[in-house]
Structures are given as C-alpha cells and as structure tokens.
Design a protein around this motif. Structure first.
Motif, mmCIF file in Angstrom:
data_model
loop_
_atom_site.group_PDB
_atom_site.id
_atom_site.type_symbol
_atom_site.label_atom_id
_atom_site.label_comp_id
_atom_site.label_asym_id
_atom_site.label_seq_id
_atom_site.Cartn_x
_atom_site.Cartn_y
_atom_site.Cartn_z
ATOM 1 N N ASP A 70 0.835 -1.196 0.000
ATOM 2 C CA ASP A 70 0.000 0.000 0.000
ATOM 3 C C ASP A 70 0.874 1.253 0.000
ATOM 4 O O ASP A 70 1.801 1.385 0.810
ATOM 5 C CB ASP A 70 -0.902 0.018 1.231
ATOM 6 C CG ASP A 70 -1.930 -1.103 1.238
ATOM 7 O OD1 ASP A 70 -1.985 -1.866 0.248
ATOM 8 O OD2 ASP A 70 -2.684 -1.209 2.220
ATOM 9 N N ARG A 130 -4.390 1.723 -4.731
ATOM 10 C CA ARG A 130 -3.852 1.120 -3.507
ATOM 11 C C ARG A 130 -2.338 1.265 -3.419
ATOM 12 O O ARG A 130 -1.788 1.625 -2.370
ATOM 13 C CB ARG A 130 -4.223 -0.368 -3.448
ATOM 14 C CG ARG A 130 -3.694 -1.087 -2.198
ATOM 15 C CD ARG A 130 -3.970 -2.575 -2.236
ATOM 16 N NE ARG A 130 -3.209 -3.264 -3.271
ATOM 17 C CZ ARG A 130 -1.938 -3.616 -3.170
ATOM 18 N NH1 ARG A 130 -1.240 -3.324 -2.068
ATOM 19 N NH2 ARG A 130 -1.324 -4.266 -4.151
ATOM 20 N N ARG A 177 -6.096 4.899 1.530
ATOM 21 C CA ARG A 177 -5.839 3.615 0.913
ATOM 22 C C ARG A 177 -4.604 3.649 0.022
ATOM 23 O O ARG A 177 -4.290 4.677 -0.563
ATOM 24 C CB ARG A 177 -7.055 3.199 0.079
ATOM 25 C CG ARG A 177 -8.255 2.808 0.964
ATOM 26 C CD ARG A 177 -9.349 2.171 0.171
ATOM 27 N NE ARG A 177 -9.995 3.144 -0.723
ATOM 28 C CZ ARG A 177 -10.958 2.820 -1.593
ATOM 29 N NH1 ARG A 177 -11.325 1.578 -1.693
ATOM 30 N NH2 ARG A 177 -11.511 3.736 -2.343
#
Length: 217
Positions: free
Chosen positions: A99, A126, A217
C-alpha cells in the motif's frame, strides 16, 4: 497466478508497437512521463517501449507484464534502459506492491484489455502514495455518438477482442479513472495515428490523474 499467454498477439504487437512509435507514439510516450520522479510502477509494460523515455529523476521502474513472450522482450529491453527497470510477472488486478509504495503509475494501451478495469484502477490507487500520479495513454470510446461509436460497438461484439487479446475499443476510461477515486488534472483527446485510415481504436486520451492527499488507501 493464472497464466496470461497470447503468443500470436504478442509477436504481432512487437512489430505493431514499432510502427506505432514511428507514427508518433514515441512522442506521446515521452510526453507522458515528463516530470516523473521516484519509484514508478508500469502496468502492462508489453515489450518495454516505454523504458527509453523515463527521465533520470525516476529511481526505479517496476514493470508488470503477465504475457510470457512480451515479458521476455521487456526484460531484454530493460538492460539498455536509462533508468533502473525491474520486469516482473503480475496482473493489473493484483499488483506486486504494498500500500502506498509507489510515487507514480504508468498505463499505456492496457486499460482497454484488462478483464476488470475498475479492479485494475483500484489496485493502482492502492499501491500509490497519497498525492501520487497515474499517467495514462489509452484508446477509448469515441467522445460523441455517431458512426465511430457504432463501429466500436460492432468491433467489440465480434472479432476485435479475439484478435487483440481481449481489447475493447468502447471503454470510457476517463470516467473509470474518476470513478476509481482519482482526480484528473490533465486530459488530452486526439486521434491516433493522426493520418491514414481510421480504425475503431483511433480515439485516444493522454493525461494524468492524482490520488487525493487525504486518501488513506
């Protein structure tokens, strides 16, 4: 990881990519990555035609290519790239990265082909850090209804996806990028190639989109 093998298309694409670059594609590739820096993930690297255009401020390119023949070609091309390039196997919907690991992502003529465009874009979101950029150069659905749209619908419903490894000519990729949570900063629409007969894949976009700073995210 499921195999993604298109041996006939891969060999045709190797030749076609050279012709496309000579028709102006190389200029679009160069402009696409101007100003990039840090670590970059390139998804659908093909035979590595992008590698020569990365600026020296890029510290590493992780080039993801699932098709075995194209991946071997990309690996050879990476040896003479002006920046460090690591070619890896992988799928757009399951990228090899943590991430927020990358500063930028590059997609060139690949979002037309991925089985699940939304999943691929969410994966890009991501692995990008907040504020990271997606640079895109894609053929897309014609902007206005009419003959080209009808041609694209016919192509996608018949032989085009079979001949071009699942490619779809009628995807609204700019809308999909926005729907995935990116903010498009630049968007250029144009026909490519700019001269000669027009094909269902003629409408193109090139631009950049940003993952919002506050995106966790």
């Amino acid at each position: 990881m499921p195999a993604v093998s298109h041996p006939v298309f891969a060999r045709v694409y190797e030749r076609l990519s050279v012709v496309m670059d000579r028709a102006g594609g190389a200029d679009h590739r160069r402009d696409l990555v101007t100003g990039l820096s840090g670590r970059v993930i390139e998804v659908g690297a093909g035979n590595g035609r992008m590698f020569a255009h990365y600026p020296p401020e890029v510290t590493e390119v992780v080039a993801v290519e699932p098709e075995p023949h194209l991946r071997r070609s990309a690996t050879r091309t990476a040896r003479t790239a002006p920046v460090r390039v690591t070619v890896v196997d992988g799928l757009a919907a399951a990228l090899p990265g943590g991430d927020g690991e990358f500063d930028a992502a590059v997609v060139v003529l690949v979002l037309c082909t991925v089985p699940d465009q939304a999943a691929a874009l969410l994966e890009l979101r991501r692995v990008l850090r907040p504020g990271g950029e997606v640079r895109f150069f894609e053929h897309v659905a014609a902007e206005h209804p009419g003959g080209m749209r009808r041609m694209q619908r016919l192509a996608d419903a018949t032989l085009w996806p079979l001949l071009f490894a699942g490619c779809r000519t009628g995807r609204d990729t700019a809308a999909a990028i926005t729907a995935a949570g990116f903010a498009i900063q630049d968007l250029h629409r144009f026909r490519f190639p700019s001269t000669g007969p027009s094909s269902p894949a003629a409408p193109h976009i090139r631009g950049r989109a940003v993952k919002p700073i506050g995106d966790p995210r």
